[in-house]
Write a protein that holds these residues in place. Sequence first.
Motif, PDB file in Angstrom:
ATOM      1  N   GLY A  45       0.813  -1.173  -0.041  1.00 31.09           N
ATOM      2  CA  GLY A  45       0.081  -0.101   0.041  1.00 31.09           C
ATOM      3  C   GLY A  45       0.662   1.252   0.074  1.00 31.09           C
ATOM      4  N   LYS A  46       2.308   1.013  -0.158  1.00 31.97           N
ATOM      5  CA  LYS A  46       2.960   2.346  -0.119  1.00 31.97           C
ATOM      6  C   LYS A  46       2.623   3.322  -1.226  1.00 31.97           C
ATOM      7  CE  LYS A  46       7.120   0.238  -1.083  1.00 31.97           C
ATOM      8  NZ  LYS A  46       6.852  -1.057  -1.364  1.00 31.97           N
ATOM      9  N   SER A  47       2.706   2.845  -2.446  1.00 32.38           N
ATOM     10  CA  SER A  47       2.401   3.474  -3.538  1.00 32.38           C
ATOM     11  C   SER A  47       1.131   4.410  -3.403  1.00 32.38           C
ATOM     12  CB  SER A  47       2.460   2.871  -4.810  1.00 32.38           C
ATOM     13  OG  SER A  47       3.649   2.157  -4.977  1.00 32.38           O
ATOM     14  N   THR A  48      -0.140   3.603  -2.791  1.00 37.15           N
ATOM     15  CA  THR A  48      -1.356   4.131  -2.667  1.00 37.15           C
ATOM     16  C   THR A  48      -1.415   5.186  -1.758  1.00 37.15           C
ATOM     17  OG1 THR A  48      -2.378   1.957  -3.377  1.00 37.15           O
ATOM     18  CG2 THR A  48      -3.626   3.666  -2.412  1.00 37.15           C
ATOM     19  N   LEU A  49      -0.771   5.058  -0.690  1.00 39.37           N
ATOM     20  CA  LEU A  49      -0.687   6.020   0.564  1.00 39.37           C
ATOM     21  C   LEU A  49       0.168   7.320  -0.195  1.00 39.37           C
ATOM     22  CD1 LEU A  49      -1.217   6.407   3.411  1.00 39.37           C
ATOM     23  CD2 LEU A  49       1.364   5.669   3.855  1.00 39.37           C
ATOM     24  N   ILE A  50       1.079   7.302  -0.873  1.00 37.07           N
ATOM     25  CA  ILE A  50       2.003   8.393  -1.614  1.00 37.07           C
ATOM     26  C   ILE A  50       0.735   9.037  -2.701  1.00 37.07           C
ATOM     27  CG2 ILE A  50       3.662   8.745  -3.225  1.00 37.07           C
ATOM     28  CD1 ILE A  50       3.702   8.059   0.412  1.00 37.07           C
ATOM     29  N   ARG A  51      -0.046   8.264  -3.397  1.00 39.47           N
ATOM     30  CA  ARG A  51      -0.912   9.055  -4.087  1.00 39.47           C
ATOM     31  C   ARG A  51      -1.809   9.800  -3.522  1.00 39.47           C
ATOM     32  NH1 ARG A  51      -1.095   3.545  -7.401  1.00 39.47           N
ATOM     33  NH2 ARG A  51       0.846   3.828  -8.711  1.00 39.47           N
ATOM     34  N   VAL A  52      -2.344   9.288  -2.677  1.00 41.76           N
ATOM     35  CA  VAL A  52      -3.202   9.954  -1.431  1.00 41.76           C
ATOM     36  C   VAL A  52      -2.626  11.130  -1.132  1.00 41.76           C
ATOM     37  CG1 VAL A  52      -4.839   9.905   0.444  1.00 41.76           C
ATOM     38  CG2 VAL A  52      -4.667   8.003  -1.170  1.00 41.76           C
ATOM     39  N   ALA A  53      -1.424  11.150  -0.595  1.00 37.34           N
ATOM     40  CA  ALA A  53      -0.637  12.126   0.181  1.00 37.34           C
ATOM     41  C   ALA A  53      -0.274  13.463  -0.973  1.00 37.34           C
ATOM     42  CB  ALA A  53       0.702  11.699   0.983  1.00 37.34           C
ATOM     43  N   SER A  54       0.011  12.909  -2.210  1.00 37.93           N
ATOM     44  CA  SER A  54       0.552  13.776  -3.150  1.00 37.93           C
ATOM     45  C   SER A  54      -0.722  14.496  -4.001  1.00 37.93           C
ATOM     46  CB  SER A  54       1.535  13.049  -4.221  1.00 37.93           C
ATOM     47  OG  SER A  54       0.500  12.214  -4.797  1.00 37.93           O
ATOM     48  N   GLY A  55      -2.135  14.124  -3.703  1.00 44.18           N
ATOM     49  CA  GLY A  55      -2.953  14.744  -4.350  1.00 44.18           C
ATOM     50  C   GLY A  55      -3.352  13.749  -5.799  1.00 44.18           C
ATOM     51  N   ALA A  56      -2.581  12.944  -5.974  1.00 43.86           N
ATOM     52  CA  ALA A  56      -3.021  12.319  -7.290  1.00 43.86           C
ATOM     53  C   ALA A  56      -4.428  11.435  -7.114  1.00 43.86           C
ATOM     54  CB  ALA A  56      -1.684  11.386  -7.603  1.00 43.86           C
ATOM     55  N   HIS A  57      -4.305  10.823  -5.948  1.00 40.28           N
ATOM     56  CA  HIS A  57      -5.648  10.169  -5.835  1.00 40.28           C
ATOM     57  C   HIS A  57      -6.452  10.906  -4.669  1.00 40.28           C
ATOM     58  CE1 HIS A  57      -4.605   6.321  -8.222  1.00 40.28           C
ATOM     59  NE2 HIS A  57      -4.317   7.516  -8.985  1.00 40.28           N
ATOM     60  N   ALA A  58      -7.915  10.736  -4.773  1.00 38.45           N
ATOM     61  CA  ALA A  58      -8.709  11.248  -3.434  1.00 38.45           C
ATOM     62  C   ALA A  58      -8.803   9.689  -2.681  1.00 38.45           C
ATOM     63  CB  ALA A  58      -9.805  11.472  -3.896  1.00 38.45           C
ATOM     64  N   PRO A  59      -8.620   9.851  -1.209  1.00 39.48           N
ATOM     65  CA  PRO A  59      -8.853   8.690  -0.285  1.00 39.48           C
ATOM     66  C   PRO A  59     -10.360   8.340  -0.469  1.00 39.48           C
ATOM     67  CG  PRO A  59      -8.727  10.607   0.901  1.00 39.48           C
ATOM     68  CD  PRO A  59      -8.495  11.165  -0.468  1.00 39.48           C
ATOM     69  N   SER A  60     -10.716   7.123  -0.304  1.00 40.59           N
ATOM     70  CA  SER A  60     -12.251   6.647  -0.461  1.00 40.59           C
ATOM     71  C   SER A  60     -12.825   7.074   1.130  1.00 40.59           C
ATOM     72  CB  SER A  60     -12.335   5.129  -0.580  1.00 40.59           C
ATOM     73  OG  SER A  60     -11.612   4.749  -1.563  1.00 40.59           O
ATOM     74  N   GLU A  61     -12.087   6.916   2.230  1.00 39.61           N
ATOM     75  CA  GLU A  61     -12.469   7.459   3.141  1.00 39.61           C
ATOM     76  C   GLU A  61     -11.121   8.025   4.293  1.00 39.61           C
ATOM     77  OE1 GLU A  61     -14.288   4.312   6.255  1.00 39.61           O
ATOM     78  OE2 GLU A  61     -15.380   3.807   4.554  1.00 39.61           O
ATOM     79  N   GLY A  62     -11.295   8.851   5.325  1.00 37.04           N
ATOM     80  CA  GLY A  62     -10.286   9.341   5.889  1.00 37.04           C
ATOM     81  C   GLY A  62      -9.937  10.682   5.144  1.00 37.04           C
TER      82      GLY A  62
END
Lengths: 319, 253
Positions: B43-60
């Motif tokens: 989940g590293k890459s996903t976490l980074i995508r969320v933190a960098s604004g590339a993907h919106a989180p589903s929750e949180g």
Amino acid sequence: MTAREGIGGVLATYGTAIAALILFCFFAAMAPNFLNPTNLLNVLKQVSFLAILGIGFGLAFTVAELDLSFAAVCSFAAVVTGGLVHHKFPPVAAMAGGIGVGLCAGVLNGVLVTRLKIPSLIATLATASIATGLGFAVTGGVAFVGRWNPAFLALGRGQLLGVPVLILWTASAALLALFLLKQTRLGLHLVFTGEADEAARLAGVKTRRMKALGLALAGLGAGLVGVLLTATLNSAAPNMAADYLLTSIAAVLLGMTMFEPGRCNVPGTLVGAATIGMLGNGLVLMGAPYYVQDIMLGVIIVASVALSASALKKAAFGI
Amino acid sequence: MSTPLLRLAGIRKRYGAVEALSGVDLDVHAGEVVAVVGDNGAGKSTLIRVASGAHAPSEGHIEVEGRRVGFASPLDALNAGVATIYQDLALAARQPIWQNVFIGAERTRRLLPGIAVLDKRRMRREARDFLARLKIDMADTNRPVESLSGGQRQAVAIARALRWNARLVIMDEPTAALGVAESRQVLDLIRELHRGGTTVILISHNMADVVAVATRVAVLKNGRKIADRPVEGLSADDLAHLVMIGQLPQKAA
């Protein structure tokens, strides 16, 4: 590309420009009447049209889009201009009409590519077909000719301070394009959009808008040439600019082999246009059959792209 | 403890039926170098995508300095001071260094009223200064990026982040494609960033790198954070054990 050192570097950067110069000397020595001022002026006219269309095509190419509609749009702009002059509209209105047609077609291409996500290769082919059809519709398939307002004809045939206006139009287009690309933020954004659009987008560049702008400017160039062509020839016919499609693209591709090898650039396009224009004229003067030009054009296109690819060490086209 | 510079709170991310992140909390405080490690698919890459604004989180949600933010794009994150350096670096290879550093935020000067032109001299000089802050001596910032080594390219990408005044730089596998000498250069770059007060999140597969430069490490496994502790006292082997088994070897625990 950084300029390479030594003779090899000079040849890599200016080799084809030097070849163009040698070709000029060859025609000057071998082709009868080549250096005759009337002939050179004729060549310069052709070169002007090729160069302005090429600069426009090059601006679209800078944002990594292909505009294959510019020749058809140019013809359509020409018949709209011719129709307006023919029906006694003032020269300014005729000019605005022609340039407006070009710009609208360019904007249409931009919308098709950036909003409807149609690859530019396809979108501009469709635009070309529509423009060609509309051109025939406007004229009913015949040409506009007549005794036109001399003030309008002066747009293409006149002189300013002893310099043919066509040269001034070309120089203005080239200087504006150079200024845009080399000195302004907008130009840098255009270049980055073409070079690495994801990188540009992540850095906040409005890449879709840049692509639309590149295509719109290509249309603008086509519209301007439509006006100039009509004024120069004192006539307007559908398909009158059709031959410029391949010759202009050849000029741009040839230009990509010099100055900034592997990259579309304005000085290269000017030299490329001069070379293609000179070649067509010189061959005719030397009595070569008409089809030799077509063959040479094909050879130049293939050789230019191969040279660009070797400068880049990869294919020059990512499209 | 003070308000964290970046807080990721209860981040879940689902891609269709697959849950890549199942509620991850991560606080990053100013001045830290936080390594995020984990096996492939953790989940590293996903976490980074969320933190960098590339993907919106589903929750949180995400907080920057205690304020809730919604990143609709990487540009929003940049404007909030969070810059991400992607694996492919997002550089235009044929363009000069200075253009790559300044793209999107060019310096201009007025030529005539209403006409602004690029202030190339200033951008060249400032690009050189940014690189000097990273201890990279680059006299000629007119060179195209493609003529640079992997480490130097990484420096150009970091210089761009500094130019954005980023307070937090996220680096995604910065040494993954590099040789030994270049990797060392990138680790030096991270140390320089740390020394200059910039906060760093480092995503890495390389435990030796993490131990060398990070102050804290968060371990992800199957979309959850299973450890979050200072790096001090850990060896690369300990860390590898933690990533694979989910706990430290007995001697270190």
